[in-house]
Each structure stands twice: as structure tokens, then as C-alpha cells.
Design a protein around this motif. Structure first.
Motif, mmCIF file in Angstrom:
data_model
loop_
_atom_site.group_PDB
_atom_site.id
_atom_site.type_symbol
_atom_site.label_atom_id
_atom_site.label_comp_id
_atom_site.label_asym_id
_atom_site.label_seq_id
_atom_site.Cartn_x
_atom_site.Cartn_y
_atom_site.Cartn_z
ATOM 1 N N GLN A 187 -3.706 2.926 -2.781
ATOM 2 C CA GLN A 187 -3.494 3.588 -1.491
ATOM 3 C C GLN A 187 -2.256 4.484 -1.476
ATOM 4 O O GLN A 187 -1.994 5.159 -0.487
ATOM 5 C CB GLN A 187 -3.360 2.532 -0.374
ATOM 6 N N SER A 188 -1.475 4.466 -2.566
ATOM 7 C CA SER A 188 -0.284 5.326 -2.583
ATOM 8 C C SER A 188 -0.261 6.160 -3.864
ATOM 9 O O SER A 188 -0.785 5.742 -4.899
ATOM 10 C CB SER A 188 0.997 4.487 -2.497
ATOM 11 N N LYS A 216 -11.395 4.083 -6.232
ATOM 12 C CA LYS A 216 -10.603 5.148 -5.595
ATOM 13 C C LYS A 216 -11.137 6.523 -6.009
ATOM 14 O O LYS A 216 -11.213 7.440 -5.169
ATOM 15 C CB LYS A 216 -9.123 5.016 -5.992
ATOM 16 N N GLU A 251 0.819 -1.221 0.000
ATOM 17 C CA GLU A 251 0.000 0.000 0.000
ATOM 18 C C GLU A 251 0.850 1.267 0.000
ATOM 19 O O GLU A 251 0.312 2.369 0.028
ATOM 20 C CB GLU A 251 -0.912 0.000 1.238
#
Lengths: 239, 355
Positions: free
Chosen positions: A107-108, A209, A65
Motif C-alpha cells: 500500500q506504500s 498489487k 500501510e
């Protein structure tokens, strides 16, 4: 949580590149000493390999992540130097694949860039059977290419002929158009071997996302053009 | 007396087939240095008398997609298998690869199939199911620079020019830059291995030039795949190249020669970028350092016309290097089409001679 970590373990152990890439790391750090990415980013392949070797699935999940796994430039200088014949760059390839298959990449900031690559490079591959075509390298997006490329870009059909290229034409030669039959086989391979499924996963997780970030259209659906623009310009401090 | 060094060298000799090749093109080379691929085939066929099959049916190996992590390993294995199938159809067994990324890909795949025979079977099944094709494993897979290295003496025998400064009589100083995936992953598949790569220096010295050793000689150019393709990450690529330029600058090389399409592109374009950002150049007399492919270098030695070789595709001007070699050329022809007319609006040359 437990389910994802079990999945990560299964995926790691079933990838032959993981078997090839990690024998027994003794933490000597020669990979970090030779690594160009360690020089320019906050990146340390030795630490990455230590975490993976530890088998601590929670920490491995955190890696998937994080930006960390996306810093490697895939030069594979680490492979040459490792006295134990490990290949941290190859382990990175496995971690990146799992990060995409589980959605952890969104997530990054660096991970989210995979959607840019899937849309740009991925579509190029599927459409023409090459990674690149002169028409894709637009001078406005590539100021580093300079005025010579601008001249080539604007006059491609004439300029490529001067050196005997076969730009967009039938038959063999430089930049020839790949025929229909070859493209059919090429796309069938992409479907059969799971590449199109990977594309679908990248699209799906990126849409989720976008929704999470509130990047939506009037119908409250993910606005993926706007999401592309967002990740293209996303800076380290902006999220 | 037999020295320890020569004994060690024998470990790094590589089997390079003598003839009857199957050509696999490069995405980056054909876009940015198209004349190099044309020249390579011409040199092989018309100067060295070899046969090489140029197949319209092969595609990208998708190696860039693989190292950008959007294309799975299983996919590139099946794409490589399809190329071997096309080669099998033609009765050929010697693959010659234009791209260093592709060469690394084929090497990785063949090594995997050797270590994990089940992955070869899996690939055979995937290829059969998706295309109905079968294939035989190649007997020999080499990079195009291996072929030019193998025949460097035959090229020298036909040379019209040498790598000599015709004004001073001294050898030209040439930096060699070898693409990382040529030998860093599988040293045994590169001439001289990863430690003593000789594939380019062998050409340079055979043709009369002098090689340059400098601290960052083996450092990556910085392509980084996703680090170039994603605009926001390009400073990584630029920083790596800058490190190399700063390291080679004190040696004042006359040119850089590369065997990797990507390296050639970045070492050329990042010099322009650094000149634009920092007003800094690294070559002699405030100029850029010309960056040539080994096909271009061989072509110049053999007397090919610089503009037929495609040297007008370079951002850093190559004319200072041509002048040193004593090559006659018409400057005005650089921007002309096949009918002899100037194409479009020619790029402006700035005062630092980086076009």
C-alpha cells in the motif's frame, strides 16, 4: 478488518524483538534527535514508538500501510541513546515483517520496494550463498561506483587474482565458490526457518498489487517484469 | 592519582581471545576490498604467529538481507548456528568476524539466546532438522579490528613505516570512522563502547598518527541497507556521507580509516559522486580524502606492497597518502596483472585526483 488487526496484535506480541525493543517509552525524543533518517525524511521514531505503545491497532495498521516504517536506515543509533533501553530500530524490524506478512507493504511506495529486494538480494542469497558478487554490481545501475569499479567489473577474473582472491574457484579464500553441500544446507535453513515462505508472500502480494494497478500481460495476468520496472522508477508523486 | 576517567574506561575493556581463531568473511569486504581480507590472514599468520582457520564451507550470515527485512530473524539465527557448528567441528571456540554488520548480527543473536533460552532451543531444533547439525556456543566472538587493535604494539614493533608525514616530520591526521553496528547496539561488545570507541584510534596513535575529533564523528555513513540497495533511495546514503565530509573538511585530514566494509565503500564512492555532481572535493589541495581499511593501514605500516594490499580498488586515489608516508611504489604497477601486463583499459585520472 477486525481479523487483520487481531492478527497484527498476535504477531507483535509473539515477536521477541518487540519484547526486547519496547520497554516503556517516555516520549523524550532523543531517538528522533539522533536519527539520521529523521534528518533526511519526514520520519520521527518517537511518534512511531508512541503509536505502537498506545496499542491502537487501527493506527498501527495505518503505520504498516505507510511509507513511514520504511524510512529507518537500521543504523541503530537510537539503541545507544534511549534512556529507557528501547530500540525503535528493532521495533521497526518487527513492523516491517508484519507489513510483509499481511500484505500491507504493497500500500506504500517505499513498502512496494520490498519486491525489488526480494528478487535481487533474495535470489542472490539463494543462488550463490552471498549477498553480493562482482558480476551483480553493473556499472550502468551503479554510476556512483565510478570508473575504477568499471575497470574491475570488466576485468574481474584478472584483477581479483592480483590481490590473492579466489574468485569463483573451489576451496577457501576471498569470493570462493560455495560448494554444493554447503549450499544445500543453506537453502534447507531458508526453507525450515520461514524465509522461503516470506519470499512467497512478498511475491504473492506483489502480484495482487500488479493486477490491481493494471500491470498485466496479454493474458491479463500480472506482468511482474513490468511491475519491477514500475516500482524501480516510482517517484513520491507518481502514485 | 587514579582518575574517574580511567575508572570508567575499565567498563569498556573487552575480552579478545589471544589465538586459535575461526574466520568469518564479509560479503561487502571481499567484493570491494578483497586485499584487506588476504592481508588480515597474512598478518595474523606470518607477522603475529597466530593460527586462524579459513573455512570454505561457511556462507553469508545474510545480515544484509535481515536489515533489508527479507530474511527473518529465525533464519539468521540458524545460519549463525551453522557457522558455530562448523567451528565446533574444527575444535575452535574463538570466532573472528570480518564484517561489522555480521558482528552486530552475532552479537544480537547471542544476546537473544541469553535473554530467551527458548529461542536457542528453537534454533538448535531448526538447524538439526534442516542440516542434522549440532553446535556449541562460542567462547569469544570479536570483530577483526579488535584483533588488530589487540596486537597494535606487536605490529608497531615490526613497522617499516609510521603514520608520519616524512616531509614535515609531523604525525598524519587520520579520521576514524566506526561502523554503527560495531558498538552502537551493544556498547559492551566494542573496545571503548559507543561513547569512546578506541578500536581505531588505538591503532592510529600506536603507529604514530594523530586522531581527528570533529562534530559528526559518530554519525552513520548512511548505508541504510534498503536505502543503498534500492537505486531510488540512494540519495539518503549520499546525504549522510556528505554531512560527514562537510564536518571533517575544516580539519583537513590526511586519510579516513574505517572498520566497516560498507562504510569504507560509501565514504570512498560518495566522494567521487559528490565531485561529479557538485565539483566539490573535501581533501587537501582540491583532492579527495583517501579512505583506508584498518587492514590496509596495518599493511602499509608493515611494509606491504600497496597494490598487493588492493589499494587499486579504491576510487579516491591513495597515492598522496603513500607519498606522505614515504612509501616507495611503482605507479605503473597499479594496473598490472600477475604477469606484469596492464589489465584492460586503465581508469582515467581527472584533474581533481579522484580517479
Amino acid at each position: 478488518m477486525q481479523h487483520i488487526e487481531t492478527l497484527i496484535k498476535e504477531k507483535l506480541n509473539s515477536d521477541i524483538r518487540f519484547v526486547e525493543g519496547l520497554n516503556a517509552c517516555m516520549n523524550c525524543g532523543i531517538c528522533t534527535a539522533i536519527c539520521p533518517a529523521a534528518e533526511f525524511y519526514d520520519y520521527d521514531p518517537r511518534t512511531m514508538l508512541t503509536i505502537v505503545q498506545s496499542g491502537n491497532l487501527q493506527k498501527i495498521r495505518e503505520l504498516l500501510e505507510s511509507d513511514t516504517i520504511w524510512y529507518c536506515g537500521q543504523c541503530m543509533s537510537c539503541k545507544t541513546r534511549c534512556p529507557r533501553h528501547n530500540c525503535p530500530g528493532l521495533v521497526i524490524s518487527v513492523l516491517r515483517k508484519i507489513s510483509q506478512e499481511t500484505g500491507a507493504f504493497t500500500q506504500s511506495r517505499m513498502g512496494r520496494q520490498q519486491y525489488l529486494l526480494r528478487k535481487g538480494l533474495g535470489n542472490a542469497l539463494l543462488n550463490i550463498g552471498y549477498s553480493l558478487h562482482p558480476s551483480f554490481i553493473k556499472p550502468a545501475d551503479h554510476p556512483e561506483q565510478g570508473p575504477v569499479w568499471q575497470w574491475i567489473f570488466e576485468n574481474a577474473s584478472e584483477i581479483y587474482k592480483t590481490v590473492g582472491a579466489n574468485l569463483d574457484e573451489e576451496g577457501p579464500g576471498v569470493l570462493r565458490k560455495i560448494d554444493k553441500e554447503a549450499m544445500t544446507e543453506f537453502r534447507a535453513i531458508f526453507e525450515e526457518t520461514g524465509c522461503l515462505e516470506l519470499f512467497r508472500l512478498i511475491d504473492q502480494y506483489s502480484s495482487i498489487k500488479a493486477l490491481e494497478l493494471g500491470i498485466t500481460n496479454e493474458a491479463n495476468q500480472p506482468d511482474m517484469d513490468q511491475y519491477l520496472h514500475f516500482i524501480e522508477n516510482e517517484q513520491e508523486t507518481s502514485y | 592519582m587514579q582518575t574517574e576517567t580511567s575508572k570508567n574506561w575499565s567498563q569498556f575493556n573487552k575480552d579478545i581471545a589471544n589465538d586459535h581463531y575461526y574466520y568469518l568473511r564479509s560479503c561487502i569486504r571481499q567484493n570491494f576490498f578483497p586485499g584487506s581480507e588476504v592481508a588480515f590472514l597474512d598478518i595474523l599468520r606470518n607477522k603475529l604467529g597466530k593460527t586462524i582457520y579459513d573455512d570454505a564451507s561457511h556462507t553469508t550470515c545474510a545480515g544484509i538481507g535481515y536489515h533489508c527485512d527479507i530474511v527473518p530473524f529465525e533464519t539468521i539465527q540458524a545460519l549463525a548456528a551453522r557457522h558455530f557448528s562448523l567451528m565446533t567441528e574444527k575444535g575452535l571456540k574463538h570466532a573472528v568476524v570480518s564484517c561489522v554488520t555480521s558482528f552486530g548480527i552475532y552479537s544480537e543473536i547471542l544476546d537473544t539466546w541469553n535473554h530467551f533460552p527458548e529461542s536457542l532451543e528453537k534454533t538448535r531444533n531448526a538447524l538439526r532438522k534442516s542440516t542434522g547439525r549440532e553446535f556449541e556456543l562460542p567462547e569469544n566472538v570479536v570483530h577483526c579490528s579488535d584483533i588488530v587493535y589487540k596486537f597494535r604494539k606487536e605490529i608497531k614493533d615490526q613497522a617499516k613505516h609510521t603514520l608520519t608525514n616524512t616531509k614535515t616530520g609531523k604525525p598524519l591526521k587520520i579520521v576514524d570512522h566506526i561502523g554503527c553496528h560495531y558498538a552502537k547496539i551493544f556498547p559492551e561488545r566494542g573496545v571503548g563502547g559507543a561513547e569512546f570507541p578506541k578500536v581505531l584510534t588505538g591503532m592510529i596513535t600506536a603507529w604514530g598518527g594523530e586522531t581527528v575529533d570533529y562534530p559528526e564523528r559518530r554519525h552513520c555513513c548512511g548505508f541504510g541497507f534498503r536505502h543503498y540497495f534500492v537505486k531510488n533511495n540512494r540519495s539518503y546514503s549520499l546525504s549522510n556521507s556528505k554531512k560527514k565530509f562537510e564536518s571533517m573538511e575544516p580539519f583537513q585530514p590526511d586519510a579516513i580509516v574505517t572498520n566497516c566494509p560498507g562504510c569504507n565503500l560509501f565514504l570512498d564512492r560518495w566522494q567521487y559522486t559528490l565531485e561529479q555532481i557538485e565539483r566539490k572535493t573535501y581533501g587537501q589541495q582540491g583532492q579527495g580524502i583517501p579512505v583506508l581499511t584498518y587492514e590496509e593501514l596495518a599493511g602499509l605500516v608493515l611494509g606491504y606492497d600497496p597494490w598487493k594490499l588492493g589499494l587499486q580498488f579504491h576510487q579516491v586515489e591513495v597515492e598522496p597518502f603513500l607519498d606522505k608516508m614515504g612509501i616507495a611504489y611503482k605507479k605503473g604497477d597499479k594496473y598490472k596483472n600477475l604477469d606484469g601486463k596492464i589489465i584492460g583499459e586503465r581508469p582515467m585520472v581527472n584533474e581533481l585526483n579522484i580517479v
